[in-house]
Design an enzyme around this catalytic site. Sequence first.
Site, PDB file in Angstrom:
ATOM      1  N   ASN A   4     -51.936   2.252  13.760  1.00 41.62           N
ATOM      2  CA  ASN A   4     -50.991   1.208  14.171  1.00 41.62           C
ATOM      3  C   ASN A   4     -51.164   0.042  13.198  1.00 41.62           C
ATOM      4  O   ASN A   4     -52.117  -0.722  13.314  1.00 41.62           O
ATOM      5  CB  ASN A   4     -51.304   0.785  15.623  1.00 41.62           C
ATOM      6  CG  ASN A   4     -50.461  -0.386  16.080  1.00 41.62           C
ATOM      7  OD1 ASN A   4     -49.498  -0.780  15.417  1.00 41.62           O
ATOM      8  ND2 ASN A   4     -50.817  -0.956  17.232  1.00 41.62           N
ATOM      9  N   TRP A   5     -50.239  -0.054  12.268  1.00 41.92           N
ATOM     10  CA  TRP A   5     -50.385  -1.077  11.220  1.00 41.92           C
ATOM     11  C   TRP A   5     -49.997  -2.477  11.706  1.00 41.92           C
ATOM     12  O   TRP A   5     -50.198  -3.458  11.016  1.00 41.92           O
ATOM     13  CB  TRP A   5     -49.545  -0.706   9.989  1.00 41.92           C
ATOM     14  CG  TRP A   5     -50.027   0.532   9.279  1.00 41.92           C
ATOM     15  CD1 TRP A   5     -51.063   1.357   9.657  1.00 41.92           C
ATOM     16  CD2 TRP A   5     -49.503   1.091   8.069  1.00 41.92           C
ATOM     17  NE1 TRP A   5     -51.205   2.380   8.749  1.00 41.92           N
ATOM     18  CE2 TRP A   5     -50.260   2.247   7.762  1.00 41.92           C
ATOM     19  CE3 TRP A   5     -48.456   0.721   7.211  1.00 41.92           C
ATOM     20  CZ2 TRP A   5     -50.005   3.032   6.637  1.00 41.92           C
ATOM     21  CZ3 TRP A   5     -48.206   1.510   6.087  1.00 41.92           C
ATOM     22  CH2 TRP A   5     -48.973   2.648   5.806  1.00 41.92           C
ATOM     23  N   LYS A   6     -49.411  -2.547  12.887  1.00 40.65           N
ATOM     24  CA  LYS A   6     -48.985  -3.841  13.468  1.00 40.65           C
ATOM     25  C   LYS A   6     -48.135  -4.618  12.464  1.00 40.65           C
ATOM     26  O   LYS A   6     -47.422  -4.005  11.661  1.00 40.65           O
ATOM     27  CB  LYS A   6     -50.208  -4.644  13.937  1.00 40.65           C
ATOM     28  CG  LYS A   6     -51.109  -3.818  14.865  1.00 40.65           C
ATOM     29  CD  LYS A   6     -52.117  -4.635  15.600  1.00 40.65           C
ATOM     30  CE  LYS A   6     -52.969  -3.717  16.472  1.00 40.65           C
ATOM     31  NZ  LYS A   6     -53.889  -4.431  17.317  1.00 40.65           N
ATOM     32  N   HIS A  51     -47.530  -1.445  24.117  1.00 43.07           N
ATOM     33  CA  HIS A  51     -48.788  -1.975  23.566  1.00 43.07           C
ATOM     34  C   HIS A  51     -49.114  -3.307  24.246  1.00 43.07           C
ATOM     35  O   HIS A  51     -48.217  -4.083  24.564  1.00 43.07           O
ATOM     36  CB  HIS A  51     -48.646  -2.168  22.054  1.00 43.07           C
ATOM     37  CG  HIS A  51     -49.955  -2.439  21.386  1.00 43.07           C
ATOM     38  ND1 HIS A  51     -50.536  -3.677  21.413  1.00 43.07           N
ATOM     39  CD2 HIS A  51     -50.807  -1.628  20.719  1.00 43.07           C
ATOM     40  CE1 HIS A  51     -51.699  -3.617  20.784  1.00 43.07           C
ATOM     41  NE2 HIS A  51     -51.887  -2.386  20.344  1.00 43.07           N
ATOM     42  N   GLU A  90     -50.084  -6.006  23.124  1.00 44.89           N
ATOM     43  CA  GLU A  90     -49.536  -7.187  22.431  1.00 44.89           C
ATOM     44  C   GLU A  90     -48.068  -7.386  22.789  1.00 44.89           C
ATOM     45  O   GLU A  90     -47.585  -8.519  22.854  1.00 44.89           O
ATOM     46  CB  GLU A  90     -49.744  -7.034  20.911  1.00 44.89           C
ATOM     47  CG  GLU A  90     -51.218  -7.228  20.539  1.00 44.89           C
ATOM     48  CD  GLU A  90     -51.683  -6.463  19.316  1.00 44.89           C
ATOM     49  OE1 GLU A  90     -50.838  -5.967  18.541  1.00 44.89           O
ATOM     50  OE2 GLU A  90     -52.915  -6.348  19.137  1.00 44.89           O
ATOM     51  N   GLU A 150     -56.077   1.714  25.967  1.00 44.75           N
ATOM     52  CA  GLU A 150     -56.557   0.636  25.110  1.00 44.75           C
ATOM     53  C   GLU A 150     -56.978  -0.559  25.964  1.00 44.75           C
ATOM     54  O   GLU A 150     -56.137  -1.380  26.355  1.00 44.75           O
ATOM     55  CB  GLU A 150     -55.442   0.188  24.154  1.00 44.75           C
ATOM     56  CG  GLU A 150     -54.963   1.263  23.217  1.00 44.75           C
ATOM     57  CD  GLU A 150     -54.372   0.667  21.944  1.00 44.75           C
ATOM     58  OE1 GLU A 150     -54.838   1.025  20.868  1.00 44.75           O
ATOM     59  OE2 GLU A 150     -53.471  -0.185  22.034  1.00 44.75           O
ATOM     60  N   GLY A 202     -58.976  -5.402  18.563  1.00 44.49           N
ATOM     61  CA  GLY A 202     -59.146  -6.373  17.486  1.00 44.49           C
ATOM     62  C   GLY A 202     -60.347  -7.299  17.684  1.00 44.49           C
ATOM     63  O   GLY A 202     -60.469  -8.314  17.008  1.00 44.49           O
ATOM     64  N   SER A 220     -60.780  -1.325  18.609  1.00 44.49           N
ATOM     65  CA  SER A 220     -61.901  -1.446  17.667  1.00 44.49           C
ATOM     66  C   SER A 220     -62.543  -0.114  17.295  1.00 44.49           C
ATOM     67  O   SER A 220     -63.735  -0.046  17.040  1.00 44.49           O
ATOM     68  CB  SER A 220     -62.952  -2.426  18.199  1.00 44.49           C
ATOM     69  OG  SER A 220     -62.384  -3.732  18.305  1.00 44.49           O
ATOM     70  N   GLY A 240     -56.013   0.308  14.913  1.00 43.23           N
ATOM     71  CA  GLY A 240     -55.348  -0.843  14.295  1.00 43.23           C
ATOM     72  C   GLY A 240     -56.016  -1.201  12.988  1.00 43.23           C
ATOM     73  O   GLY A 240     -55.775  -0.594  11.939  1.00 43.23           O
ATOM     74  N   GLY A 241     -56.907  -2.185  13.028  1.00 43.72           N
ATOM     75  CA  GLY A 241     -57.555  -2.724  11.837  1.00 43.72           C
ATOM     76  C   GLY A 241     -58.063  -1.676  10.858  1.00 43.72           C
ATOM     77  O   GLY A 241     -57.786  -1.750   9.653  1.00 43.72           O
TER      78      GLY A 241
HETATM   79  P1  PGA Z   1     -57.766  -2.354  16.749  1.00 43.89           P
HETATM   80  O1  PGA Z   1     -56.306  -2.189  17.384  1.00 43.89           O
HETATM   81  O2  PGA Z   1     -58.187  -0.979  16.283  1.00 43.89           O
HETATM   82  O3  PGA Z   1     -57.594  -3.309  15.606  1.00 43.89           O
HETATM   83  O4  PGA Z   1     -58.641  -2.866  17.812  1.00 43.89           O
HETATM   84  C1  PGA Z   1     -55.967  -1.070  18.141  1.00 43.89           C
HETATM   85  C2  PGA Z   1     -54.563  -1.227  18.670  1.00 43.89           C
HETATM   86  O5  PGA Z   1     -54.187  -2.337  19.048  1.00 43.89           O
HETATM   87  O6  PGA Z   1     -53.803  -0.248  18.742  1.00 43.89           O
END
Ligand code: PGA
Length: 254
Positions: free
Chosen positions: A9-11, A97, A99, A169, A175, A215, A236-237
């Site tokens: 997930n590159w956001k 998600h 977010e 999640e 994050g 994470s 994500g990251g």
């Molecule tokens: P993260 O994000 O790996 O940076 O914690 C995961 C996500 O939000 O899908």
Amino acid sequence: MRKKLITGNWKMNTTSLTSKDLLTGLVSGLSDEILEKIEVVVCPPFTSLAAAGEIIKNKKIRIGAQNIHQKNEGAFTGEISAPMIKSLNCNYVILGHSERRQYFGETNHLINAKVKNALKNNIKPILCVGETLDERENNVHKKIVDEQVTLCLKDLTKDDMKNVIIAYEPVWAIGTGKTATPEQANDMHIAIREALENLFGKEAAESTRILYGGSMNDKNASELLAKPDIDGGLIGGASLKVESFINIIESAIK
Ligand code: PGA
């Protein structure tokens, strides 16, 4: 047997240029042999989907979007619909998600409409669920996640579930560098599978893939992915660096 799925997930990261570099790096670093064993989906921003579709054309890597509108078309300035992403060979979409829930006010009801619309357009939804730190500390995390699963999958059939992926999640792990322990995660995955069984029966529950996200990185992935109910990761990251994302994919091969 549930095939493991690793999703990036590159956001809101990468431009049209840097996303090409990242994806080209992944394409050259992932052999067909690896992609035979592990399903890999990357979700760049909308602006990079067309180029991404070209880069992965003859590869087994798949692309997904990070959101869609619940309707196919209309006067919704700034929105992107399921048929639009489908026309770019994009067959997956992340929905619900945390977010989107937190910053864009998405409710379970709205997410349910988006899930249904994705399925109508032959796009596989990756439905995200997860509790906040407060909810975990108040010991209502299982109840909250059960409610999210039930409401977001409302009116779906057993057959629909063949195309649905769930991502657990915990919001407190996204994050933050704070991962759920493999035991905590697996415990929640079992609870989600129980919720699925109540809704759609044992067979559907057993065959639905449940990813862990929050994470996950190349240090903790193999321990998490070794758990019997963790069928992959939503990353994500660590998906923004070719090497760490490939390491995670490789650690899913067992
Ligand atoms: P993260 O994000 O790996 O940076 O914690 C995961 C996500 O939000 O899908």
